[in-house]
Each structure stands twice: as structure tokens, then as C-alpha cells.
Write a protein that holds these residues in place. Sequence first.
Motif, short mmCIF file in Angstrom:
data_model
loop_
_atom_site.label_atom_id
_atom_site.label_comp_id
_atom_site.label_asym_id
_atom_site.label_seq_id
_atom_site.Cartn_x
_atom_site.Cartn_y
_atom_site.Cartn_z
N UNK A 61 -21.48 -39.45 -32.81
CA UNK A 61 -21.70 -40.51 -31.82
C UNK A 61 -23.15 -40.98 -31.80
N UNK A 62 -24.08 -40.08 -31.97
CA UNK A 62 -25.49 -40.47 -31.99
C UNK A 62 -25.83 -41.23 -33.27
N UNK A 63 -25.11 -40.99 -34.36
CA UNK A 63 -25.26 -41.73 -35.61
C UNK A 63 -24.75 -43.17 -35.44
N UNK A 64 -23.68 -43.33 -34.68
CA UNK A 64 -22.97 -44.61 -34.58
C UNK A 64 -23.69 -45.64 -33.72
N UNK A 65 -23.45 -46.90 -34.06
CA UNK A 65 -23.86 -48.03 -33.23
C UNK A 65 -22.73 -48.40 -32.28
N UNK A 66 -21.50 -48.06 -32.67
CA UNK A 66 -20.34 -48.38 -31.84
C UNK A 66 -19.25 -47.35 -32.07
N UNK A 67 -18.54 -47.02 -31.00
CA UNK A 67 -17.36 -46.16 -31.08
C UNK A 67 -16.16 -47.03 -30.74
N UNK A 68 -15.19 -47.06 -31.63
CA UNK A 68 -13.98 -47.84 -31.42
C UNK A 68 -12.86 -46.86 -31.13
N UNK A 69 -12.47 -46.80 -29.87
CA UNK A 69 -11.45 -45.85 -29.40
C UNK A 69 -10.09 -46.52 -29.39
N UNK A 70 -9.09 -45.81 -29.84
CA UNK A 70 -7.75 -46.37 -29.89
C UNK A 70 -7.15 -46.53 -28.49
N UNK A 71 -7.45 -45.59 -27.58
CA UNK A 71 -6.91 -45.65 -26.23
C UNK A 71 -7.98 -45.27 -25.21
N UNK A 72 -7.68 -45.59 -23.96
CA UNK A 72 -8.59 -45.30 -22.85
C UNK A 72 -8.93 -43.81 -22.78
N UNK A 73 -7.96 -42.95 -23.05
CA UNK A 73 -8.21 -41.51 -22.96
C UNK A 73 -9.25 -41.05 -23.98
#
Length: 120
Positions: free
Chosen positions: A51-63
Motif C-alpha cells: 500500500x505504501x508503494x502504491x499511488x492508488x488501491x483499487x478495491x473490488x468491494x467496500x469490505x
Amino acid sequence: MTRPLRVVFICTQNKLRSLTAEVLFRDTAGWEVASAGTNRDALTPLTRDVLEWADAAVCMQKRHRDVVRGQFRGALPDDRIVTLGIPDDYEFMASELVTLLLDRVPARLAALSPRPDQAT
């Protein structure tokens, strides 16, 4: 020259949805992609380092977004966590899943650029 936008795709087990997204967007110009799962026994378990590497996290669902916000608080700003609303109803590389990802991901990430606070 700016570095690529780093995107991590997140689902539960990292076997179907997020892995499909990683494969699908692997060769997208200007992006560097990875995928992970929120479960401890996921193919590639989600970590703070990813997560610290990423510029964005694309989550499939709210959970999945809730796990990122709760277990990894502060690793990625809230405005860089995207939720697609794609349920766990698809097999790896299923045509319907591919269509959903192609429709939703580029539009949701269009306004993002690499985080200025990260090293190149």
C-alpha cells in the motif's frame, strides 16, 4: 519524466478479480500494477509495504476498502482508495469481469497521478 502510476488491485483471495485486473492492465502505458488479497491465505496477501508503494488501491468491494482503512490505516490516503463494486461472482478472466474492469478502472483512475511524497 514522471514515473508510472502504481496501482494495486485488491480482492479477498487474489485469485480471480484482482488477479484478472493485474493481468488486464499489466501492459497499460504509464501504469505499474500489482494485486493482493485481504485474507491471510490469499495468493499474495495485502501488506502495508504494498500500500505504501502504491499511488492508488483499487478495491473490488467496500469490505476490501474497509480492510485497507482499518488494518492499514494511514498507508494510503482515502482519496486514493477506489471501490469498484464488483462482487465475487466471476471466474479468472471471465468476459463479464473483463468488461466491468475495462469500463470502471480507467475512468476512476484518470485524474490520479503519482504521489509527490513518494520516491521514484
